[in-house]
Design an enzyme around this catalytic site. Structure first.
Site, PDB file in Angstrom:
ATOM      1  CG  HIS A 114       4.395   3.137  -4.595  1.00 23.99           C
ATOM      2  ND1 HIS A 114       3.087   2.548  -4.634  1.00 23.99           N
ATOM      3  CD2 HIS A 114       4.948   2.920  -5.569  1.00 23.99           C
ATOM      4  CE1 HIS A 114       2.880   1.725  -5.661  1.00 23.99           C
ATOM      5  NE2 HIS A 114       4.213   2.016  -6.372  1.00 23.99           N
ATOM      6  CG  ASP A 194       7.169   1.304   1.104  1.00 27.26           C
ATOM      7  OD1 ASP A 194       7.854  -0.028   0.606  1.00 27.26           O
ATOM      8  OD2 ASP A 194       6.594   1.956   0.046  1.00 27.26           O
ATOM      9  CD  GLN A 197      11.628   1.106  -5.232  1.00 24.99           C
ATOM     10  OE1 GLN A 197      12.638   1.107  -5.728  1.00 24.99           O
ATOM     11  NE2 GLN A 197      10.576   0.586  -5.877  1.00 24.99           N
ATOM     12  CE  LYS A 220       8.758  -2.903  -6.245  1.00 24.61           C
ATOM     13  NZ  LYS A 220       8.651  -1.848  -7.470  1.00 24.61           N
ATOM     14  CB  CYS A 363       2.779   3.974  -8.569  1.00 26.82           C
ATOM     15  SG  CYS A 363       2.106   3.006  -9.792  1.00 26.82           S
TER      16      CYS A 363
END
Length: 411
Positions: A114, A194, A197, A220, A363
């Site tokens: 991302h 990260d 997700q 999220k 993105c």
């Protein structure tokens, strides 16, 4: 998995098939209630002991910090920094480590990141003379290949940053194994993950991951917008400078304007007025998810993906549609309909069938180097059902209707 009526957006839009959970999850009523409760029953700015509501607000924030720490297997809650979201968290990590980089040092990332896990590293590299290099992706899974790390890591490698699961392909990288391999090559390499997700879809236990930083957002994981998490090992957090300066993050400032003393971790990273309603809602979301059980959620969403793949093959859709991630169990379908502009397909799904999917680059600006620059993405949540998947796949078979929304009245 859940009665859709638990989610006000779905209750108030009974015909909506919401398949955009990778962008943001819908909020259950209990999370909304927690956020509103703060606004109507407390309303105070925290971090003063001058009156009761402010004290309660401060205690709530620290309770939420501990709730988050427990959720991801962190023993020291002061390693949890509350930010505005994953983007802010990764920027803080990147700029906080900037002083450690010299010209020629290497930062390793992937082409599926991302932009929030791409641009900060690019800017820091440009400002320091460091070099961005690619991790090697497995050609089948498009995940980080742990067995080819020694081909890209050199004695100049300082930072490795990648997503636990990307927002396009969704393959769940084996962070534990990848981190072990990296540290075996060079124990001093800094690893930043990260988890935006993955945080809502599977258990994360940092006791089993030898990493240095983790970032994710509340929205999220069925929580409010505008709040997120930066976790870092205390040794790193203590030496990192803040990205933002302001109220609440200093102990003192000399009257000659020459020196100041920062607050302790985590407070030195939390300048300015925080977002107590969202933080209270975040705590409720984490508590709620913990009660459901992350293993149970992971199993349910795995079954949804398996069902979707089986139906796609049964309908023979691969002859008409390029699917990019049927070989993993991520709760995402990424695809393009052959011969059709993705925007037209997305508009058709919305206007004719009330199906919300995302279309574009998501993105993730460099995906064209791996599979496709633009794509359609249908992403699942705990409110997604097999019936939702059936409606999506049936709609995708009716290509002769894709342009009806432009030339005929949609009913």
């Amino acid at each position: 998995m859940f009665d859709k009526n638990l989610f006000p957006v779905l209750k108030n839009n009974s015909d909506l098939i919401y398949l955009d959970s990778a962008s943001t999850t819908l909020k259950p009523q209990n999370v909304i209630d927690a956020e509103v409760e703060f606004l109507i029953k407390n309303g105070a700015n925290p971090h003063t002991d001058a009156f009761e509501n402010a004290i309660i607000a401060t205690e709530m924030i620290e309770k939420t910090r501990k709730t988050i720490a427990n959720f991801i297997g962190v023993t020291n809650a002061n390693e949890i920094v509350l930010t505005s979201g994953t983007t802010m968290s990764i920027n803080q990590i990147a700029y906080g480590l900037k002083h450690l980089l010299q010209p020629g040092d290497e930062i390793l990332i992937t082409d599926l990141e991302h932009t929030a896990n791409l641009l900060p590293w690019m800017v820091v590299a440009k400002e320091t003379g460091a070099i961005i290099k690619n991790l090697i992706l497995d050609s089948l899974t498009m995940g980080v290949d742990p067995y080819q790390l020694d081909k890209v890591i050199t004695d100049k490698t300082k930072i490795v940053a990648f997503a636990h699961a990307t927002n396009t392909i969704g393959y769940l990288n084996d962070v534990q194994l990848i981190a072990e391999k990296i540290k075996q090559i060079n124990a001093k390499i800094i690893i930043a993950i990260d988890a935006a997700q993955s945080i809502a879809h599977c258990p994360i236990n940092l006791q089993t991951w030898d990493i240095d930083f983790l970032a994710f957002s509340a929205h999220k994981i069925y929580g409010p917008f505008g709040v997120g998490v930066l976790w870092g090992k205390m040794a790193w957090l203590q030496q990192m400078p803040p990205l933002v300066y302001g109220g609440g993050m200093s102990k003192n400032i000399t009257d000659d304007y020459q020196t100041y003393q920062l607050a302790d971790v985590p407070f030195k990273f939390e300048a300015g007025t925080q977002n107590p309603p969202a933080i209270q809602g975040f705590g409720e979301a984490i508590t709620w998810m913990s009660k459901i059980g992350m293993e149970q959620i992971h199993q349910y969403e795995t079954e949804l993906k398996q069902y979707a793949v089986a139906q796609i093959k049964k309908l023979g859709l691969e002859a008409q549609i390029d699917f990019y991630n049927l070989n993993n169990l991520a709760p995402i379908l990424t695809f393009n309909v052959k011969g059709w502009n993705g925007q037209d397909v997305a508009n058709y799904l919305d206007a004719k069938h009330h199906i919300a999917v995302r279309m574009g680059e998501h993105c993730a600006r460099l995906t064209g180097k791996v599979y496709a620059q633009n794509s359609l993405r249908a992403s699942f949540g705990i409110y997604t059902t097999k019936a939702d998947i059936d409606i999506l796949l049936k709609a995708l078979t009716k290509q002769d209707e894709f342009l009806d929304i432009y030339f005929n009245e949609v009913t």
